[in-house]
Enzyme design. Structure first.
Site, short mmCIF file in Angstrom:
data_model
loop_
_atom_site.label_atom_id
_atom_site.label_comp_id
_atom_site.label_asym_id
_atom_site.label_seq_id
_atom_site.Cartn_x
_atom_site.Cartn_y
_atom_site.Cartn_z
N ARG A 40 33.59 36.98 -7.65
CA ARG A 40 33.11 37.26 -9.01
C ARG A 40 32.05 36.23 -9.35
NH1 ARG A 40 34.31 35.56 -14.26
NH2 ARG A 40 34.25 37.18 -15.86
N SER A 109 39.42 47.99 -13.70
CA SER A 109 40.01 47.32 -14.86
C SER A 109 40.41 48.36 -15.89
CB SER A 109 39.00 46.35 -15.49
OG SER A 109 38.73 45.27 -14.63
N LYS A 139 38.87 34.61 -20.23
CA LYS A 139 38.53 35.56 -21.28
C LYS A 139 39.50 35.37 -22.45
CE LYS A 139 36.50 39.05 -18.23
NZ LYS A 139 36.50 40.47 -17.82
#
Length: 215
Positions: A40, A109, A139
């Site tokens: 990522r 997701s 997050k």
């Protein structure tokens, strides 16, 4: 990696590290038994992403692990990664499946929505991810996903469910007990003093090891 037959620790690379440090930490996690690694990288630097993805591909091959690329189907194909993970706004799942072919892994997701999980499965996803399960430093404002989603996914869908968001060695057993097949971890793995040992400890949580199969 066979479709619908994987579980265990799902390591996701952290942001903000230089390449050498990142690769060293990833190698430690792989030595600790990580068999699924997601790259990522939100830097937007295509050259860096390509360079690191190829290095990670080599590391994963060395340790027999699968490499998943976050949100970038062309990069995954270019480096011969094992698959791609897409967020809800990161591309059409059916189109990604067509581009990837039948053999590569496609993850999706689904946040806190079982309806999204059903749609993802129909579009060809091999696993779905729910989260944030707990408050996450990555997050912090993400919607929280109830643990009941994992039990429902196991009963109603034929693909594994991944838990993400604030997963630690302390709270992970409850998530696995709730039905999660995969534990996506960034901070509690890659910021550990002993990354290799932490990876082993996470893998030990799974009573049947990283190969439970769904019917």
């Amino acid at each position: 990696m066979a479709r619908r037959s994987f579980s265990g620790l799902y390591a996701i690379t952290p942001d903000g590290l230089d390449e050498r440090d990142l690769l060293a930490r990833v190698e430690a996690s792989l030595r600790g038994g990580v068999r699924i690694l997601q790259y990522r990288d939100k830097s937007g630097d295509a050259q860096r992403q390509s360079r690191i993805a190829r290095e990670l591909r080599a590391q994963c091959t060395q340790f027999g692990a699968s490499l998943i690329i976050n949100d970038n189907v062309p990069l995954a194909i270019a480096v011969d990664a094992d698959g791609v993970h897409l967020g809800a706004t990161d591309g059409d799942l059916a189109a990604a499946r067509a581009a990837l072919g039948a053999d590569r892994i496609l993850g999706a997701s689904c946040y806190a929505s079982f309806d999204l999980a059903v749609a993802a499965a129909k579009a060809g996803a091999d696993y779905v991810a729910f989260g944030a399960v707990f408050a996450s430093p990555t997050k912090p404002f993400a919607v929280r996903a109830d643990l009941a989603l994992f039990e429902r996914c196991r009963k109603e869908l034929s693909i594994p469910a991944c838990a993400i968001g604030g997963i630690t060695l302390t709270n992970a057993p409850a998530v696995v007990a709730a039905g999660a097949d995969l534990l996506a971890v960034i901070t509690d793995l890659f910021e550990a003093a002993d990354i290799e040992g932490r990876a082993r400890d996470f893998q030990a949580i799974f009573p049947e090891g990283p190969s439970r199969e769904h019917s």
